[in-house]
Design a protein around this motif. Structure first.
Motif, PDB file in Angstrom:
ATOM      1  N   TRP A   1     -59.926  88.625   8.553  1.00 13.15           N
ATOM      2  CA  TRP A   1     -61.234  88.102   8.182  1.00 13.15           C
ATOM      3  C   TRP A   1     -61.791  87.207   9.286  1.00 13.15           C
ATOM      4  CZ3 TRP A   1     -62.530  82.942   6.944  1.00 13.15           C
ATOM      5  CH2 TRP A   1     -63.805  82.779   6.416  1.00 13.15           C
ATOM      6  N   MET A   2     -60.939  86.377   9.877  1.00 15.85           N
ATOM      7  CA  MET A   2     -61.379  85.497  10.967  1.00 15.85           C
ATOM      8  C   MET A   2     -61.796  86.291  12.195  1.00 15.85           C
ATOM      9  SD  MET A   2     -61.504  82.418   9.959  1.00 15.85           S
ATOM     10  CE  MET A   2     -61.649  81.527  11.485  1.00 15.85           C
ATOM     11  N   VAL A   3     -61.062  87.354  12.510  1.00 17.67           N
ATOM     12  CA  VAL A   3     -61.432  88.210  13.635  1.00 17.67           C
ATOM     13  C   VAL A   3     -62.776  88.876  13.370  1.00 17.67           C
ATOM     14  CG1 VAL A   3     -60.800  90.311  14.883  1.00 17.67           C
ATOM     15  CG2 VAL A   3     -59.079  88.565  14.442  1.00 17.67           C
ATOM     16  N   GLY A   4     -62.986  89.335  12.138  1.00 16.16           N
ATOM     17  CA  GLY A   4     -64.275  89.936  11.780  1.00 16.16           C
ATOM     18  C   GLY A   4     -65.420  88.953  11.890  1.00 16.16           C
ATOM     19  N   LEU A   5     -65.173  87.720  11.478  1.00 20.94           N
ATOM     20  CA  LEU A   5     -66.202  86.684  11.572  1.00 20.94           C
ATOM     21  C   LEU A   5     -66.513  86.359  13.031  1.00 20.94           C
ATOM     22  CD1 LEU A   5     -68.019  84.729  10.020  1.00 20.94           C
ATOM     23  CD2 LEU A   5     -66.127  83.103  10.012  1.00 20.94           C
ATOM     24  N   ALA A   6     -65.483  86.223  13.859  1.00  9.08           N
ATOM     25  CA  ALA A   6     -65.698  85.939  15.283  1.00  9.08           C
ATOM     26  C   ALA A   6     -66.429  87.098  15.962  1.00  9.08           C
ATOM     27  CB  ALA A   6     -64.359  85.674  15.974  1.00  9.08           C
ATOM     28  N   THR A   7     -66.076  88.312  15.596  1.00  7.54           N
ATOM     29  CA  THR A   7     -66.751  89.488  16.161  1.00  7.54           C
ATOM     30  C   THR A   7     -68.217  89.521  15.749  1.00  7.54           C
ATOM     31  OG1 THR A   7     -64.683  90.718  16.116  1.00  7.54           O
ATOM     32  CG2 THR A   7     -66.708  92.004  16.288  1.00  7.54           C
ATOM     33  N   ALA A   8     -68.476  89.230  14.487  1.00 10.22           N
ATOM     34  CA  ALA A   8     -69.866  89.216  14.020  1.00 10.22           C
ATOM     35  C   ALA A   8     -70.668  88.116  14.715  1.00 10.22           C
ATOM     36  CB  ALA A   8     -69.903  89.029  12.507  1.00 10.22           C
ATOM     37  N   LEU A   9     -70.060  86.954  14.910  1.00 11.29           N
ATOM     38  CA  LEU A   9     -70.757  85.888  15.635  1.00 11.29           C
ATOM     39  C   LEU A   9     -71.063  86.296  17.068  1.00 11.29           C
ATOM     40  CD1 LEU A   9     -68.977  82.645  14.410  1.00 11.29           C
ATOM     41  CD2 LEU A   9     -71.402  83.151  14.242  1.00 11.29           C
ATOM     42  N   ALA A  10     -70.142  87.005  17.687  1.00 10.75           N
ATOM     43  CA  ALA A  10     -70.350  87.436  19.075  1.00 10.75           C
ATOM     44  C   ALA A  10     -71.404  88.534  19.172  1.00 10.75           C
ATOM     45  CB  ALA A  10     -69.033  87.922  19.670  1.00 10.75           C
ATOM     46  N   THR A  11     -71.365  89.483  18.260  1.00  7.06           N
ATOM     47  CA  THR A  11     -72.297  90.614  18.362  1.00  7.06           C
ATOM     48  C   THR A  11     -73.690  90.267  17.851  1.00  7.06           C
ATOM     49  OG1 THR A  11     -71.543  91.475  16.232  1.00  7.06           O
ATOM     50  CG2 THR A  11     -70.483  92.343  18.218  1.00  7.06           C
ATOM     51  N   GLU A  12     -73.796  89.272  17.006  1.00  5.83           N
ATOM     52  CA  GLU A  12     -75.093  88.880  16.456  1.00  5.83           C
ATOM     53  C   GLU A  12     -75.619  87.589  17.079  1.00  5.83           C
ATOM     54  OE1 GLU A  12     -76.666  91.093  14.637  1.00  5.83           O
ATOM     55  OE2 GLU A  12     -74.832  92.273  14.861  1.00  5.83           O
ATOM     56  N   ALA A  13     -75.138  87.271  18.255  1.00  2.04           N
ATOM     57  CA  ALA A  13     -75.545  86.034  18.928  1.00  2.04           C
ATOM     58  C   ALA A  13     -77.031  86.023  19.256  1.00  2.04           C
ATOM     59  CB  ALA A  13     -74.727  85.829  20.198  1.00  2.04           C
ATOM     60  N   GLY A  14     -77.618  87.178  19.465  1.00  3.03           N
ATOM     61  CA  GLY A  14     -79.053  87.241  19.755  1.00  3.03           C
ATOM     62  C   GLY A  14     -79.892  86.672  18.620  1.00  3.03           C
ATOM     63  N   TRP A  15     -79.557  87.050  17.388  1.00  2.00           N
ATOM     64  CA  TRP A  15     -80.263  86.502  16.231  1.00  2.00           C
ATOM     65  C   TRP A  15     -80.020  85.007  16.109  1.00  2.00           C
ATOM     66  CZ3 TRP A  15     -83.916  89.350  14.505  1.00  2.00           C
ATOM     67  CH2 TRP A  15     -83.806  90.729  14.487  1.00  2.00           C
ATOM     68  N   LEU A  16     -78.791  84.600  16.340  1.00  2.16           N
ATOM     69  CA  LEU A  16     -78.435  83.184  16.248  1.00  2.16           C
ATOM     70  C   LEU A  16     -79.209  82.368  17.274  1.00  2.16           C
ATOM     71  CD1 LEU A  16     -76.659  80.910  15.126  1.00  2.16           C
ATOM     72  CD2 LEU A  16     -74.898  81.610  16.751  1.00  2.16           C
ATOM     73  N   TYR A  17     -79.215  82.826  18.519  1.00  7.82           N
ATOM     74  CA  TYR A  17     -79.947  82.099  19.565  1.00  7.82           C
ATOM     75  C   TYR A  17     -81.451  82.153  19.333  1.00  7.82           C
ATOM     76  CZ  TYR A  17     -75.583  81.951  22.216  1.00  7.82           C
ATOM     77  OH  TYR A  17     -74.297  81.725  22.620  1.00  7.82           O
ATOM     78  N   GLY A  18     -81.945  83.289  18.891  1.00  6.33           N
ATOM     79  CA  GLY A  18     -83.380  83.417  18.632  1.00  6.33           C
ATOM     80  C   GLY A  18     -83.849  82.472  17.538  1.00  6.33           C
ATOM     81  N   GLY A  19     -83.101  82.416  16.441  1.00 12.40           N
ATOM     82  CA  GLY A  19     -83.469  81.512  15.354  1.00 12.40           C
ATOM     83  C   GLY A  19     -83.368  80.061  15.757  1.00 12.40           C
ATOM     84  N   THR A  20     -82.335  79.735  16.513  1.00  8.94           N
ATOM     85  CA  THR A  20     -82.183  78.364  16.985  1.00  8.94           C
ATOM     86  C   THR A  20     -83.310  78.009  17.956  1.00  8.94           C
ATOM     87  OG1 THR A  20     -79.793  78.581  16.718  1.00  8.94           O
ATOM     88  CG2 THR A  20     -80.574  76.744  18.042  1.00  8.94           C
TER      89      THR A  20
END
Length: 150
Positions: free
Chosen positions: A85-104
């Motif tokens: 589950w932690m690996v999946g969460l880290a992978t999702a954070l890495a692959t969806e960083a564009g949305w994260l940075y865009g929203g921030t």
């Protein structure tokens, strides 16, 4: 449209709660689509930046990534067990960083504009108060000169 004023903590709770709900809805309705989740993150960032109090403006760009990560728990594909589950969460954070940075970035820009407007307003008020003080001092000086000569 409501115009609440959230404290820094309230902004964090709002963002995390809404993103948890949106993450769960994304999982149920869209099969956990990260793109849908990312698109839904942007209005939450906008509302967080607009609704935070003037005194807590700097907290909004800090709490929106935390809210993103909180809701990503439902969207991330995890393997078996806690480590999967932690690996999946880290992978999702890495692959969806564009949305994260865009929203921030959206949150940061709105908060910066609000802060600049607040600073300009305070300066105008201070200048007006200084001008009023100078005018009253000049009037008092003129009155005392007339009173002293007569």
């Amino acid at each position: 449209m409501p115009n609440p004023r959230l404290t820094g903590l309230g902004c964090g709770l709002f963002c995390a709660t809404v993103m948890l709900v949106l993450g769960a809805l994304t999982r149920v309705l869209f099969g956990g689509s990260p793109t849908v989740y990312g698109v839904l993150f942007l209005p939450v960032c906008l509302l967080s930046a607009v609704w935070v109090r003037r005194g807590d403006l700097t907290s909004a760009p800090v709490v929106v990534p935390i809210g993103f990560a909180a809701g990503l728990v439902f969207v991330a594909d995890g393997g078996d067990g806690f480590s999967g589950w932690m690996v999946g969460l880290a992978t999702a954070l890495a692959t969806e960083a564009g949305w994260l940075y865009g929203g921030t970035l959206v949150t940061g820009v709105i908060v910066t504009v609000r802060k600049v407007r607040l600073m300009r307003r305070r300066r105008r008020v201070a200048m007006a108060a200084g001008a009023a003080t100078a005018a009253s001092a000049a009037t008092a000086a003129a009155v005392s000169r007339r009173g002293g000569a007569g």
